[in-house]
Write an enzyme that holds these catalytic residues in place. Structure first.
Site, PDB file in Angstrom:
ATOM      1  N   ARG A 122      19.429  10.940 -65.282  1.00 48.69           N
ATOM      2  CA  ARG A 122      19.672  10.675 -63.866  1.00 48.69           C
ATOM      3  C   ARG A 122      20.234   9.287 -63.632  1.00 48.69           C
ATOM      4  NH1 ARG A 122      22.210  12.454 -60.657  1.00 48.69           N
ATOM      5  NH2 ARG A 122      21.283  14.434 -61.318  1.00 48.69           N
ATOM      6  N   LYS A 157      31.590  -4.876 -48.175  1.00 46.46           N
ATOM      7  CA  LYS A 157      30.822  -3.725 -47.682  1.00 46.46           C
ATOM      8  C   LYS A 157      30.438  -2.829 -48.867  1.00 46.46           C
ATOM      9  CE  LYS A 157      33.046  -3.909 -43.157  1.00 46.46           C
ATOM     10  NZ  LYS A 157      33.938  -3.246 -42.184  1.00 46.46           N
TER      11      LYS A 157
END
Length: 314
Positions: A122, A157
């Site tokens: 994962r 951002k």
């Protein structure tokens, strides 16, 4: 399975590298190891309870598939995740970093201890799907402006804690990095201008900061919202100007004024309201750079899947 003792809090400056090239092979490897250490600590914690069901001596082979077409990015993070839990694992990349993969293509073959591959899965996929999404998004914008002078540029951002990883992905997709953070360049925005007392005053303050040598500064850029502010900035000696949220006719006039300025043209950058449908027209105004927060902020993870090969029955 116990998580290895990895330091999750490296020195930021050691990862940023030099301002000339923050992404050397050594700094990328260090960045990936540090990011992965934090992610494994978050995910594995004191041990993978599900993987404990498997014989610790069991070895496995697995294929990592791309479920959709993408620009592959994140191989150093995948490698760091797998090798952190099984240093003897073998990874064979069939699609190199930065290259395009097709839907349902095997991009990586792995061999190692089954427990380690399952525990690393994962974390490895999270990095690969996120960074590939950034690289793929960037490549789309770069393709849209092909043939113009405009470079596609990232912003701050970014996902918290993944600033450098995402900026690396932008570069992998063919884009250009803006400042890495608040520490390596001066960007004078509307609130700075208001607080200091005007465009010229803000530029003078920035020039004094650079002259004092208090910090290593890659560049000084000022944001303007009107043609009058652009004229004031150019008259005050601005060499990099950010044109914020201007329409196409205003942008064309800004490019014209900049080109004819007696002090020589400054580098012009566009920001605000840029998307995949508008970026071509913006680039054709003749600006040098287009900064786009959506490269790192508005992304959809690329779908990758890890599949173990069937084990023979005994």
């Amino acid at each position: 399975m116990t998580l290895p003792n990895l330091d999750p809090t490296p020195e930021p400056k050691s990862l940023a590298g030099s301002f000339a090239d923050p992404f050397t092979p050594a700094t990328i490897a260090a960045l990936a190891q540090a990011d992965v250490a934090r992610a494994l600590a978050e995910d594995v914690g004191s041990g993978d309870l599900s993987a404990a069901l498997i014989d610790p001596e069991r070895r496995a082979c697995a294929n990592l598939l791309a479920r959709e077409a993408a620009v592959l990015c994140g191989a150093p993070w995948v490698q760091a995740a797998v090798l952190a839990l099984d240093p003897d694992a073998r990874l064979h990349w069939l699609v190199p970093e930065g290259q395009r993969c097709a839907a349902n293509q095997v991009v990586l073959r792995l061999e190692g201890r089954a427990r380690a591959l399952l525990s690393a899965e994962r974390t490895a996929l999270n990095f690969l799907q996120t960074l590939s999404a950034v690289a793929t998004q960037t490549a789309r914008f770069v393709q849209q402006v092909a043939g113009t002078r405009a470079q596609i540029v990232d912003t701050r951002k970014t996902l918290p804690g993944l600033r450098l990883a995402q900026k690396y992905a932008v570069r992998t997709g063919g884009g250009t990095n803006h400042r890495l953070g608040l520490y390596d360049a001066v960007l004078i925005k509307e609130n700075h201008i208001a607080a200091v007392g005007g465009v010229a005053a803000a530029l003078q303050q920035a020039q004094r900061l650079v002259a004092q040598g208090a910090a290593t500064v890659r560049f000084v850029q000022i944001e303007v919202e009107t043609l009058a502010q652009l004229d004031e900035a150019l008259a005050a000696g601005a060499r990099m100007v950010l044109l914020d949220n201007m329409d196409l006719p205003t942008l064309r006039e800004a490019v014209r004024r900049n080109a004819s300025h007696p002090g020589g043209p400054a580098l012009l950058e566009i920001s605000g309201g840029v998307n995949i449908d508008t970026v071509r027209a913006l680039a054709e105004t003749g600006v040098d750079r287009i900064s786009i927060g959506a490269l790192t902020k508005d992304i959809k993870a690329v779908d990758f899947s890890l599949r173990f090969e069937a084990q023979p029955q005994v």
